[in-house]
Design a protein around this motif. Structure first.
Motif, short mmCIF file in Angstrom:
data_model
loop_
_atom_site.label_atom_id
_atom_site.label_comp_id
_atom_site.label_asym_id
_atom_site.label_seq_id
_atom_site.Cartn_x
_atom_site.Cartn_y
_atom_site.Cartn_z
N MET A 196 -12.26 3.18 6.08
CA MET A 196 -11.86 3.10 4.68
C MET A 196 -12.76 2.16 3.90
O MET A 196 -13.06 2.41 2.72
CB MET A 196 -10.39 2.67 4.57
CG MET A 196 -9.40 3.72 5.06
SD MET A 196 -9.44 5.27 4.11
CE MET A 196 -8.67 4.75 2.59
N ALA A 197 -13.20 1.07 4.53
CA ALA A 197 -14.17 0.19 3.87
C ALA A 197 -15.48 0.94 3.63
O ALA A 197 -16.10 0.81 2.56
CB ALA A 197 -14.41 -1.04 4.73
N THR A 203 -9.44 0.63 9.10
CA THR A 203 -10.00 -0.35 8.17
C THR A 203 -11.50 -0.14 8.00
O THR A 203 -12.02 -0.15 6.87
CB THR A 203 -9.71 -1.78 8.67
OG1 THR A 203 -8.29 -1.94 8.81
CG2 THR A 203 -10.25 -2.82 7.71
N ASN A 204 -12.23 0.05 9.10
CA ASN A 204 -13.68 0.21 9.02
C ASN A 204 -14.07 1.46 8.25
O ASN A 204 -14.95 1.43 7.37
CB ASN A 204 -14.28 0.26 10.42
CG ASN A 204 -14.33 -1.11 11.08
OD1 ASN A 204 -13.50 -1.97 10.80
ND2 ASN A 204 -15.29 -1.32 11.96
N GLY A 224 -4.56 -3.45 11.17
CA GLY A 224 -4.63 -2.13 10.55
C GLY A 224 -3.25 -1.67 10.14
O GLY A 224 -2.28 -2.45 10.16
N HIS A 243 -6.83 -3.62 4.57
CA HIS A 243 -7.22 -2.26 4.20
C HIS A 243 -6.68 -1.83 2.85
O HIS A 243 -7.14 -0.85 2.27
CB HIS A 243 -6.78 -1.28 5.29
CG HIS A 243 -5.30 -1.25 5.57
ND1 HIS A 243 -4.41 -0.54 4.81
CD2 HIS A 243 -4.57 -1.85 6.54
CE1 HIS A 243 -3.19 -0.69 5.29
NE2 HIS A 243 -3.25 -1.49 6.34
N TRP A 268 0.83 -1.21 0.00
CA TRP A 268 0.00 0.00 0.00
C TRP A 268 0.87 1.26 0.00
O TRP A 268 0.37 2.36 -0.23
CB TRP A 268 -0.95 0.00 1.19
CG TRP A 268 -0.29 0.24 2.53
CD1 TRP A 268 0.81 -0.38 3.04
CD2 TRP A 268 -0.70 1.17 3.53
NE1 TRP A 268 1.10 0.09 4.29
CE2 TRP A 268 0.19 1.05 4.63
CE3 TRP A 268 -1.75 2.10 3.61
CZ2 TRP A 268 0.07 1.81 5.79
CZ3 TRP A 268 -1.87 2.85 4.78
CH2 TRP A 268 -0.98 2.71 5.84
N TRP A 274 -15.72 -5.75 0.25
CA TRP A 274 -16.05 -5.31 1.60
C TRP A 274 -17.46 -5.72 2.00
O TRP A 274 -17.69 -6.12 3.16
CB TRP A 274 -15.88 -3.79 1.73
CG TRP A 274 -14.45 -3.35 1.71
CD1 TRP A 274 -13.84 -2.57 0.77
CD2 TRP A 274 -13.44 -3.68 2.67
NE1 TRP A 274 -12.52 -2.38 1.08
CE2 TRP A 274 -12.24 -3.04 2.25
CE3 TRP A 274 -13.42 -4.43 3.84
CZ2 TRP A 274 -11.05 -3.14 2.96
CZ3 TRP A 274 -12.25 -4.54 4.56
CH2 TRP A 274 -11.08 -3.91 4.12
N GLU A 306 -4.25 -8.33 6.88
CA GLU A 306 -4.12 -6.88 6.68
C GLU A 306 -4.78 -6.54 5.36
O GLU A 306 -4.20 -6.66 4.29
CB GLU A 306 -2.65 -6.45 6.71
CG GLU A 306 -2.52 -4.93 6.81
CD GLU A 306 -1.19 -4.48 7.38
OE1 GLU A 306 -1.02 -3.25 7.54
OE2 GLU A 306 -0.32 -5.31 7.66
N ALA A 334 -9.19 -0.96 0.11
CA ALA A 334 -9.79 0.37 0.20
C ALA A 334 -8.78 1.46 -0.11
O ALA A 334 -9.12 2.51 -0.68
CB ALA A 334 -10.38 0.59 1.59
N ASP A 335 -7.51 1.23 0.23
CA ASP A 335 -6.47 2.21 -0.08
C ASP A 335 -6.35 2.41 -1.59
O ASP A 335 -6.16 3.53 -2.08
CB ASP A 335 -5.12 1.73 0.47
CG ASP A 335 -5.15 1.47 1.97
OD1 ASP A 335 -5.98 2.10 2.66
OD2 ASP A 335 -4.37 0.63 2.43
#
Length: 787
Positions: free
Chosen positions: A513-514, A510-511, A496, A439, A356, A476, A437, A442-443
């Motif tokens: 960004m999702a 994470t939450n 995270g 996220h 990422w 997601w 991991e 979403a990144d």
């Protein structure tokens, strides 16, 4: 010993210099002075060999798995830099004899490595050595080297071996089957390597020219071949004040090169083409090839990005130039099937894999400075949908679940399973990032959004972007877990950005960004439904988005998003972080090297302590403030300030990614001295006095972060939901700052002083922007008072 003050006049703040030779700290300069052009990266090992050296030559995208039980990595190609020199029959080494006036230097402006020194042999004969080297930005396949040896005192016999050495490994792992070697006309050397699993052919050619006192000599070299090695031996005699010069030109080609990666490919055609390019380049010679390379750097890089800082501390401008230099040499701008490794092309660390790091820390430079390259890097992620969909399916999910570590786009997840030693059990620690991991999906969606908002590149969105956002949102929606008792969706058992907290539930980053990813998909869906229903039908045929959008729409508002606590406005990093025990972190905050906490605790123990590896919750403020969520009360200034003051003392910055984010946020909340201190610390990750920080390679994300901290922090440049904001607040010792960004297809030059902001547009297209809450429009140039 590193020195940054050797440049004067036109070279002021352009030179990275090593003033003393040390065989015990070779890795630092090998890495930070590495040469490259995005196609290949050449670690800057010295010509003469030393025990602790690391010789690396990598070509982007040539991934291979050495053994079944290993993960794919960029293989270390044959070495062409080593020259075994003998003086009167004795091996030359700086570990013997006497050395004076030693200097090794990377010229950032011309991207040339230079080394010079006087050396007196044990027999008392003094010689002056000079070495030059470049990896061409003009022709991506060319490496140039030049050596001169001058006898300043006595007659001397010089002998040296030089050629192509394929006896290289990746820290012991051999990636190649032995290929054919050949010498043409006692001059042109060719060696072929083929990876043992991915079956990629590498063809390396090299040739030498010798002269004494400017006159070409026919040295009639001895031809040699050994296992995985082919070389020439030259013998010359020098009288006092004679100067021997040797030029070595090398070409590197692979079957993964786009022009050869076709159904019509043949190794023979690759061999012939590469050899012809060598012969043509050899006729041109080092000096003219270097001149073309130097002009390419000026036109493609320095004139294009146009970055200047007038600071009382000259290191600041040099650090920005160092950042731009490395962002250029690490990036495979020539091929959208390739990404950027976490150690760039400077070392074996992280095996050349993309994280990422690219989207959050490196890509912004290109989004604002060179959108075409940004598009290429995002297209790499589009090609990676193949592997992302496979990972989702293998884990029981829908859509695209991007690999934590990505190599060739179709490879899928390539994160190693085991890593460092557990200081308690003595066993290898399991690397959970590749499993939990998550996220990164979403990144990548955020990066697509950011690129689109800054560039207005509708073609990219139609061909790539919408599909990436929709398919990550599908992931997601399938990943969410319903909590019956609390009547909401959770995301459990994740890591995270703070990798010191494993197997946590509801990591705030994470939450959120999702949530952003899913809301973005909904927004884009209805835009297409209204404006481009035909494209929506095409996407629906591929990924069934019409059915998926109903699930996304139903679930997105029921995702648990941790709110700021009433008592202190702190957003919980995860469900348990704020209840964990606290310890005195002083010695870890003051550590000279990273991850020293692992000397006292293992991963399981660190999981129980309020300690953070890198920016986690704080990163949310920087990212989501740029989106349609910027007015959310959970991200207002007082909440940002409260979270910064809570998490910064608990963050060890044990990841090089961390400091830039904290520097930007510190500037946002008015902690200007701290912001500069964090910026300088980020610069010193690779440029600092610690001579062991970069042994495994440079820190690519931190290098991108240096640019980010300057532009998004001190210059205050942000896109906020498609609008350009410029809120400058320079460090008090910066007198001015100048650079060029691209906004909606138009170059925009910003000149900032302590009291004014000048905005100049290049194409005379009207630019609308906001400065400290006031809107302005400009079709030419405008200067505003800012203090």
């Amino acid at each position: 010993m590193l020195n940054y003050s050797q440049g004067t006049g036109l070279l002021e703040n352009w030179l990275i210099s090593e003033m003393e030779f040390s065989p015990d700290t070779l890795g630092k300069c090998e890495a930070i002075m590495y040469l490259g052009n995005g196609y290949m990266g050449l670690r800057s090992a010295t010509e003469e060999p030393y025990i602790q050296e690391k010789r690396n030559l990598f070509v982007s995208g040539t991934f291979n798995k050495a053994e079944e039980n290993e993960v794919t990595e960029l293989p270390n190609l044959a070495d062409i830099t080593r020259i075994d020199i003998r003086v009167d029959g004795e091996k030359f080494s700086l570990e013997i004899g006497k050395t004076k006036q030693y200097l090794r230097q990377l010229n950032l402006k011309t991207a040339e490595l230079y080394r010079t020194f006087y050396w007196t042999s044990p027999q008392g004969k003094e010689l002056k050595f000079k070495f030059r080297r470049f990896v061409s930005l003009d022709n991506l396949h060319i490496i140039g080297m030049k050596m001169s040896i001058e006898s300043t005192s006595h007659p001397v016999q010089i002998s040296f071996d030089s050629g192509i050495n394929a006896q290289m490994t990746n820290s012991g792992s051999q990636h190649f089957i032995e290929g054919e070697r050949r010498i043409f006309d006692k001059k042109f050397i060719q060696l072929i390597q083929t990876t043992n699993e991915s079956n990629i052919d590498m063809v390396i050619n090299t040739a030498h020219d010798l002269s004494i006192n400017g006159q070409l000599v026919n040295a009639n070299p001895t031809m040699n071949m050994g296992r995985r090695k082919v070389w020439l031996t030259y013998d010359v005699e020098l009288k006092p004040h004679d100067k021997l010069e040797m030029e070595k030109i090398t070409t590197v080609f692979t079957s993964r090169d786009k022009e050869f990666d076709t159904n019509e490919y043949s190794l023979q055609s690759l061999r012939e083409h590469s050899l012809n390019v060598l012969k043509e380049s050899f006729e041109i010679g080092y000096d003219r090839l270097f001149e073309c390379h130097k002009q390419a750097w000026q036109s493609k890089v320095w004139s294009n990005y146009d970055f200047e800082i007038n600071s009382d501390n000259s290191f600041d401008e040099l650090a920005i130039r160092f950042s731009i230099y490395h962002l250029t040499v690490m990036t495979p701008a020539h091929d959208d099937r390739m990404g950027i490794g976490a150690k760039a092309l400077s070392g074996e660390g992280y095996k050349g894999h993309s994280f990422w790091d690219t989207e959050i820390f490196i890509l912004p430079f290109f989004v604002y400075s060179n959108p075409q390259i940004a598009k290429s890097l995002l297209t790499y992620r589009y090609h990676g949908l193949v592997g992302a969909r496979k990972k989702a399916m293998d884990n029981g999910f829908k859509g695209a679940m991007y690999p934590w570590e990505m190599a060739w786009p179709s490879d899928g997840e390539v994160t190693p399973i085991y890593g460092d030693v557990d200081v308690v059990t003595g066993e290898q620690m399991k690397i959970w990032s590749g499993f939990i991991e998550q996220h990164i999906s979403a990144d990548i969606a955020f990066a697509v959004y950011q690129y689109y908002q800054v560039t207005n590149d509708q073609d990219f969105m139609d061909n790539y972007g919408y599909e990436m956002v929709f398919d990550t949102a599908r992931f997601w929606a399938s990943r969410l877990e319903w909590d019956e008792g609390k009547q909401r969706y959770h995301i459990n058992n994740v890591i995270g950005p703070d990798e010191y907290k494993e197997h946590v539930n509801n990591n705030a980053f994470t939450n959120y960004m999702a949530y952003f990813n899913m809301k973005l998909a909904i927004n884009y869906y209805y835009i297409l439904a209204n404006k481009n229903p035909r494209l929506l039908e095409e996407l629906n045929a591929r990924i069934n988005i019409k059915e998926a959008i109903q699930e996304i729409h139903t679930k997105v508002e029921q995702i648990y998003l941790p709110n700021p606590r009433n008592e202190d406005l702190v957003i919980p990093q995860d469900d348990t972080y704020l209840q964990l025990k606290e310890i005195d972190l002083t010695k870890y905050k003051q550590q000279e090297s990273v991850r020293t906490i692992y000397k006292d605790y293992n991963a399981e123990q660190i999981n129980t302590i309020q300690v953070t590896k890198q920016a986690d919750t704080l990163l949310l403020f920087y990212l989501l403030e740029q989106t349609f969520l910027h007015d959310d009360n959970r991200f207002q200034d007082k909440v940002k300030r409260a979270n910064f003051h809570y998490y910064e003392p608990r963050t060890l910055h044990d990841s090089s990614l961390s400091l830039a984010t904290h520097a930007i946020l510190a500037n946002d909340i008015g902690e200007h001295d701290l912001a500069y201190s964090l910026f300088k610390e980020a610069c010193e990750i690779d440029l600092g006095p610690n001579m062991n920080t970069s042994d495994d390679g440079v820190h690519a994300a931190a290098i991108g972060g240096v640019w980010k901290a300057a532009v998004f922090g001190f210059a205050g440049v942000r896109q906020i939901d498609g609008e350009l904001h410029i809120n400058p607040n320079l460090p008090k010792h910066w007198h001015s700052m100048k650079f060029t960004i691209h906004w909606h297809g138009q170059p925009v030059t910003l000149f900032i002083t302590q009291s004014t902001l000048t905005v100049k547009v290049s194409n005379k297209q009207q630019l609308s922007f906001e400065v400290f809450g006031k809107r302005f429009k400009c079709s030419d140039s405008i200067t505003l008072a800012i203090k």
